[in-house]
Structures are given as structure tokens and as C-alpha cells.
Design a protein around this motif. Structure first.
Motif, PDB file in Angstrom:
ATOM      1  N   ALA A 138       0.828  -1.209   0.000  1.00  0.00           N
ATOM      2  CA  ALA A 138       0.000   0.000   0.000  1.00  0.00           C
ATOM      3  C   ALA A 138       0.864   1.261   0.000  1.00  0.00           C
ATOM      4  CB  ALA A 138      -0.926  -0.003   1.211  1.00  0.00           C
ATOM      5  N   LEU A 139       2.102   1.138   0.455  1.00  0.00           N
ATOM      6  CA  LEU A 139       2.988   2.311   0.460  1.00  0.00           C
ATOM      7  C   LEU A 139       3.365   2.754  -0.945  1.00  0.00           C
ATOM      8  CD1 LEU A 139       3.347   1.514   3.485  1.00  0.00           C
ATOM      9  CD2 LEU A 139       5.756   2.133   3.245  1.00  0.00           C
ATOM     10  N   TRP A 140       3.304   1.829  -1.924  1.00  0.00           N
ATOM     11  CA  TRP A 140       3.875   2.134  -3.239  1.00  0.00           C
ATOM     12  C   TRP A 140       2.860   2.374  -4.338  1.00  0.00           C
ATOM     13  CZ3 TRP A 140       8.117   4.125  -2.429  1.00  0.00           C
ATOM     14  CH2 TRP A 140       9.025   3.592  -1.519  1.00  0.00           C
ATOM     15  N   SER A 141       1.574   2.068  -4.093  1.00  0.00           N
ATOM     16  CA  SER A 141       0.617   2.121  -5.202  1.00  0.00           C
ATOM     17  C   SER A 141       0.546   3.526  -5.814  1.00  0.00           C
ATOM     18  CB  SER A 141      -0.761   1.651  -4.745  1.00  0.00           C
ATOM     19  OG  SER A 141      -1.230   2.460  -3.699  1.00  0.00           O
ATOM     20  N   ARG A 142       0.603   4.583  -5.005  1.00  0.00           N
ATOM     21  CA  ARG A 142       0.466   5.949  -5.555  1.00  0.00           C
ATOM     22  C   ARG A 142       1.699   6.396  -6.332  1.00  0.00           C
ATOM     23  NH1 ARG A 142       0.742   9.100   0.301  1.00  0.00           N
ATOM     24  NH2 ARG A 142       2.256   7.650   1.158  1.00  0.00           N
ATOM     25  N   PHE A 143       2.780   5.640  -6.221  1.00  0.00           N
ATOM     26  CA  PHE A 143       3.988   5.991  -6.987  1.00  0.00           C
ATOM     27  C   PHE A 143       3.962   5.384  -8.396  1.00  0.00           C
ATOM     28  CE2 PHE A 143       5.039   6.730  -2.670  1.00  0.00           C
ATOM     29  CZ  PHE A 143       6.084   7.635  -2.617  1.00  0.00           C
ATOM     30  N   LEU A 144       3.085   4.392  -8.610  1.00  0.00           N
ATOM     31  CA  LEU A 144       3.122   3.641  -9.872  1.00  0.00           C
ATOM     32  C   LEU A 144       2.835   4.481 -11.117  1.00  0.00           C
ATOM     33  CD1 LEU A 144       1.531   0.264  -8.715  1.00  0.00           C
ATOM     34  CD2 LEU A 144       3.952   0.880  -8.882  1.00  0.00           C
ATOM     35  N   PRO A 145       1.933   5.492 -11.072  1.00  0.00           N
ATOM     36  CA  PRO A 145       1.715   6.297 -12.281  1.00  0.00           C
ATOM     37  C   PRO A 145       3.001   6.935 -12.807  1.00  0.00           C
ATOM     38  CG  PRO A 145      -0.042   6.680 -10.717  1.00  0.00           C
ATOM     39  CD  PRO A 145       0.991   5.839 -10.001  1.00  0.00           C
ATOM     40  N   HIS A 146       3.973   7.134 -11.948  1.00  0.00           N
ATOM     41  CA  HIS A 146       5.248   7.712 -12.393  1.00  0.00           C
ATOM     42  C   HIS A 146       6.063   6.738 -13.241  1.00  0.00           C
ATOM     43  CE1 HIS A 146       5.074  11.530 -10.188  1.00  0.00           C
ATOM     44  NE2 HIS A 146       4.416  10.834  -9.274  1.00  0.00           N
ATOM     45  N   LEU A 147       5.651   5.473 -13.270  1.00  0.00           N
ATOM     46  CA  LEU A 147       6.322   4.498 -14.138  1.00  0.00           C
ATOM     47  C   LEU A 147       5.656   4.421 -15.510  1.00  0.00           C
ATOM     48  CD1 LEU A 147       7.030   1.672 -11.544  1.00  0.00           C
ATOM     49  CD2 LEU A 147       8.738   2.986 -12.790  1.00  0.00           C
ATOM     50  N   GLY A 148       4.754   5.376 -15.790  1.00  0.00           N
ATOM     51  CA  GLY A 148       4.205   5.485 -17.146  1.00  0.00           C
ATOM     52  C   GLY A 148       2.899   4.759 -17.344  1.00  0.00           C
ATOM     53  N   VAL A 149       2.196   4.470 -16.265  1.00  0.00           N
ATOM     54  CA  VAL A 149       0.905   3.810 -16.414  1.00  0.00           C
ATOM     55  C   VAL A 149      -0.106   4.498 -15.508  1.00  0.00           C
ATOM     56  CG1 VAL A 149       1.638   1.977 -14.840  1.00  0.00           C
ATOM     57  CG2 VAL A 149      -0.351   1.628 -16.284  1.00  0.00           C
TER      58      VAL A 149
END
Ligand code: FE
Length: 257
Positions: A110-121
Motif C-alpha cells: 500500500a505504500l507504493w501504489s500511488r507511486f506507480l503512475p510515475h512508471l508510465g501507467v
């Protein structure tokens, strides 16, 4: 620089249930990838006609990973992709998942889900946030346990235990960095292998307290194979040997000199 020899290793079933319906698969490797970035292991767990992909890796390995997966299961039957943490060698290819594994849920801290859009998705990911305490991940007639391994090395970090074949996918715990030109899939000479693990564990893992917390979570599990994301598999006696090596490791993280 002399180009490294391409030594391509084919994927294979590492462990399977007695009836063959549940399989733990190592997805192969090209030793020459070490020229581009640290070597990584990808794994697939198959149960019946469903599969879970574990730490698919960065973009430059994705084509191989996808082809390897397709040897064992139809890609549209990959129902989940598990990310032990957020690093580029773990999640770098996540933007390709909705197209190539369209029915896969994304399991990540849960700590990382909001960072995922920065990987281009930005759309198309069906994310299941793993709470700090861990969760069960259903797969076919079985389920796997996401076991907290926080700060080893990421602050939101999970290992994954598959009780059906007694395999512990240990993410960066147990990682080894080989000298140029060397690689092997199974640990045989533990002492030599420990020399390839020590630097990584002392510099990347946070501290001994985090190690002890994880060891107490896994000590009662029946483990026949430990499968890290980098380096080699620990099987048989080497499972206990590795866990006691980790327990006695000194000068970790904050105390690394
Ligand atoms: Fe990492």
C-alpha cells in the motif's frame, strides 16, 4: 570492454505438487543481461489454469519473461502480478502489464501504489494494495501468503510463501551479486556464495532488527526452497544454512562500514 557471452537458460519447473496441478517455475535468464543491469530472477506460480507472476523486472527483460510465461500458461490466464517492492528491476515493466497480461491484478505494498503512475501507467491497472501486515493472495485452488519484510530493503517490502510446494520467494533477501562471467542457479558452495551476498546485505538492508522481525515470521514455515530475486536458489540444507547466516550477519545497514 569484451562483450559477454550470451548464455541463455531456458525456463523450467523448479517444484510441483504431487498431482502436477501446482507448479513453481523459474522463468529463465540470459547471462549477457548482466552487461545492461543486475541479473534478476523472475518466477511464475501456476495453479490449474491460473498463474501469478512474481517480480517481472525491468523493460529490457520483459520480452523474455513474456515468452517464458506463455510456455506455461496463456497470458490472459495470468490473474496476478506480485511486486515485492517498487524498484526498477522489479516494477520497471509495469506499464506493459495491462496490454500483455490484461486480466492480472497488481499486488504491491500500500505504500507504493500511488507511486506507480510515475512508471508510465495511469490507467488500466487493477491494484490490490497489500496492507503492512501482509495478506493472502488467492490462486486457483490455493493461496500464497505475502509475508512482511519491511526495510529489507524497501520500507514497504513483502516476501511470498507458497505452502503448496514449500517455496519462499524472498525478494532481495538472499540476493547475490556475481563477479563478471560467473552465474549458477543453485547454491552449492555456500561459503563462496556468502561472499557474493555479504556486501549487498550489509549495505542495502536496513538493520538487524528488520532482519530479526522477518526471521521470526518465517521460522515456523516449512521451507524446501528459498528463491531470491537476484542470485541463486537455496535448496535442502542450504535453506537453514542461509537463514542462520542471515541471523548472524553483523554490521548491517546503519551499522555498515
Ligand atoms: Fe530492490
Amino acid at each position: 570492454m569484451i562483450a559477454m557471452e550470451r548464455r541463455v537458460h531456458r525456463p523450467f519447473v523448479v517444484a510441483e505438487s504431487k498431482d502436477g496441478s501446482h507448479k513453481f517455475v523459474w522463468l529463465g535468464l540470459d547471462e549477457a543481461d548482466a552487461e545492461k543491469g543486475i541479473l534478476t530472477n523472475q518466477y511464475l506460480v501456476v495453479d490449474g489454469d491460473e498463474a501469478l507472476l512474481i517480480d517481472p523486472g525491468g523493460r529490457f527483460v520483459f520480452q523474455r519473461v513474456y515468452r517464458s510465461v506463455a510456455e506455461f500458461v496463456s497470458p490472459d490466464r495470468v490473474v496476478g502480478v506480485f511486486y515485492s517492492h517498487q524498484d526498477p528491476d522489479v516494477a520497471g515493466s509495469i506499464s506493459l502489464v495491462p496490454e500483455f497480461f490484461p486480466n492480472a491484478k497488481i499486488y504491491i505494498s500500500a505504500l507504493w501504489s500511488r507511486f506507480l503512475p510515475h512508471l508510465g501507467v495511469e490507467t488500466g491497472l487493477d491494484i490490490v494494495e497489500i496492507p503492512d501486515g501482509g495478506t493472502e493472495i488467492p490462486l486457483g485452488r490455493h493461496s500464497l501468503a505475502a509475508v512482511p519484510a519491511h526495510f529489507l530493503h524497501s520500507p514497504g517490502n513483502f516476501t511470498l510463501y507458497d505452502p503448496a510446494v514449500k517455496v519462499l520467494f524472498s525478494a532481495d533477501i538472499g540476493a547475490a551479486v556475481f563477479p563478471p562471467g560467473e552465474w549458477y542457479l543453485y547454491v552449492e558452495d555456500f561459503e563462496k556464495h556468502a561472499s557474493y551476498m555479504e556486501g549487498f546485505h550489509r549495505r542495502y538492508l536496513c538493520c538487524k532488527q528488520a532482519i530479526d522481525a522477518w526471521l521470526s515470521r518465517v521460522k515456523n514455515l516449512k521451507i524446501e526452497i528459498i528463491a531470491p530475486q537476484h542470485g541463486s536458489l537455496f535448496a535442502g540444507e542450504n535453506v537453514r544454512r542461509f537463514l542462520s547466516w542471515l541471523e548472524s550477519l553483523k554490521g548491517v545497514g546503519l551499522y555498515c562500514r
